[in-house]
Design a protein around this motif. Structure first.
Motif, PDB file in Angstrom:
ATOM      1  N   MET A   1      51.783  51.767  47.328  1.00  0.00           N
ATOM      2  CA  MET A   1      50.504  51.087  47.228  1.00  0.00           C
ATOM      3  C   MET A   1      49.571  51.488  48.375  1.00  0.00           C
ATOM      4  O   MET A   1      48.369  51.427  48.222  1.00  0.00           O
ATOM      5  N   ASP A   2      50.124  51.916  49.501  1.00  0.00           N
ATOM      6  CA  ASP A   2      49.288  52.294  50.635  1.00  0.00           C
ATOM      7  C   ASP A   2      48.397  53.488  50.300  1.00  0.00           C
ATOM      8  O   ASP A   2      47.361  53.682  50.916  1.00  0.00           O
ATOM      9  N   SER A   3      48.812  54.289  49.305  1.00  0.00           N
ATOM     10  CA  SER A   3      48.017  55.461  48.938  1.00  0.00           C
ATOM     11  C   SER A   3      46.825  55.097  48.049  1.00  0.00           C
ATOM     12  O   SER A   3      45.970  55.930  47.788  1.00  0.00           O
ATOM     13  N   VAL A   4      46.768  53.861  47.585  1.00  0.00           N
ATOM     14  CA  VAL A   4      45.666  53.416  46.739  1.00  0.00           C
ATOM     15  C   VAL A   4      44.477  53.066  47.624  1.00  0.00           C
ATOM     16  O   VAL A   4      44.606  52.291  48.571  1.00  0.00           O
ATOM     17  N   SER A   5      43.315  53.631  47.299  1.00  0.00           N
ATOM     18  CA  SER A   5      42.137  53.394  48.138  1.00  0.00           C
ATOM     19  C   SER A   5      41.711  51.924  48.101  1.00  0.00           C
ATOM     20  O   SER A   5      41.979  51.201  47.143  1.00  0.00           O
ATOM     21  N   GLU A   6      41.035  51.529  49.144  1.00  0.00           N
ATOM     22  CA  GLU A   6      40.541  50.151  49.251  1.00  0.00           C
ATOM     23  C   GLU A   6      39.570  49.832  48.116  1.00  0.00           C
ATOM     24  O   GLU A   6      39.556  48.725  47.591  1.00  0.00           O
ATOM     25  N   LEU A  11      38.396  46.770  43.200  1.00  0.00           N
ATOM     26  CA  LEU A  11      37.970  46.735  41.797  1.00  0.00           C
ATOM     27  C   LEU A  11      39.049  46.117  40.909  1.00  0.00           C
ATOM     28  O   LEU A  11      38.771  45.225  40.106  1.00  0.00           O
ATOM     29  N   VAL A  12      40.277  46.562  41.072  1.00  0.00           N
ATOM     30  CA  VAL A  12      41.389  46.040  40.259  1.00  0.00           C
ATOM     31  C   VAL A  12      41.570  44.546  40.482  1.00  0.00           C
ATOM     32  O   VAL A  12      41.768  43.782  39.538  1.00  0.00           O
ATOM     33  N   ALA A  13      41.468  44.115  41.718  1.00  0.00           N
ATOM     34  CA  ALA A  13      41.684  42.697  42.045  1.00  0.00           C
ATOM     35  C   ALA A  13      40.676  41.780  41.366  1.00  0.00           C
ATOM     36  O   ALA A  13      40.983  40.635  41.050  1.00  0.00           O
ATOM     37  N   GLU A  76      49.183  42.671  40.139  1.00  0.00           N
ATOM     38  CA  GLU A  76      50.301  41.770  40.447  1.00  0.00           C
ATOM     39  C   GLU A  76      50.788  41.976  41.886  1.00  0.00           C
ATOM     40  O   GLU A  76      51.067  41.014  42.598  1.00  0.00           O
ATOM     41  N   THR A  77      50.875  43.238  42.301  1.00  0.00           N
ATOM     42  CA  THR A  77      51.305  43.549  43.663  1.00  0.00           C
ATOM     43  C   THR A  77      50.310  42.971  44.677  1.00  0.00           C
ATOM     44  O   THR A  77      50.708  42.425  45.705  1.00  0.00           O
ATOM     45  N   LEU A  78      49.027  43.103  44.376  1.00  0.00           N
ATOM     46  CA  LEU A  78      47.997  42.570  45.275  1.00  0.00           C
ATOM     47  C   LEU A  78      48.105  41.047  45.378  1.00  0.00           C
ATOM     48  O   LEU A  78      47.964  40.485  46.467  1.00  0.00           O
ATOM     49  N   LYS A  79      48.344  40.381  44.255  1.00  0.00           N
ATOM     50  CA  LYS A  79      48.497  38.911  44.268  1.00  0.00           C
ATOM     51  C   LYS A  79      49.709  38.515  45.109  1.00  0.00           C
ATOM     52  O   LYS A  79      49.652  37.579  45.894  1.00  0.00           O
ATOM     53  N   TYR A  80      50.793  39.264  44.929  1.00  0.00           N
ATOM     54  CA  TYR A  80      52.042  38.973  45.628  1.00  0.00           C
ATOM     55  C   TYR A  80      51.901  39.149  47.137  1.00  0.00           C
ATOM     56  O   TYR A  80      52.499  38.426  47.910  1.00  0.00           O
ATOM     57  N   ASN A  81      51.068  40.096  47.540  1.00  0.00           N
ATOM     58  CA  ASN A  81      50.905  40.411  48.970  1.00  0.00           C
ATOM     59  C   ASN A  81      49.821  39.607  49.662  1.00  0.00           C
ATOM     60  O   ASN A  81      49.562  39.815  50.844  1.00  0.00           O
TER      61      ASN A  81
END
Length: 82
Positions: A1-6, A11-13, A76-81
């Motif tokens: 996930m660290d390779s995904v740009s901010e 946008l996804v969030a 989902e990963t963003l919500k979890y973190n």
């Protein structure tokens, strides 16, 4: 996930269901269409996080965007973190 740009993460969030470009820009508070398209939309599509709802009519005024399976997993990963 660290390779995904901010930009992609942001946008996804903020995406739920199908949404048009104007709504996405409004949610993110971005007024400049070209900046939004080049920094947020195109990279998210090119990396497979979001997709067109009308893939054969990319210029359509009815065009909307939705999360792909990859985008949903990232969300989902963003919500979890949080």
């Amino acid at each position: 996930m660290d390779s995904v740009s901010e930009h992609i993460r942001t946008l996804v969030a903020c995406m739920d269901d199908e949404v048009d470009r104007e709504t996405l820009q409004s949610i993110l508070g971005i007024k400049h269409r070209t900046y939004f398209r080049n920094k947020y939309l195109k990279p998210s599509i090119n990396e497979g996080y979001i997709e067109f709802t009308l893939p054969n009519e990319k210029q359509s005024k009815l065009q909307k965007y939705r999360l792909t399976a990859k985008g949903l997993a990232l969300k989902e990963t963003l919500k979890y973190n949080e």
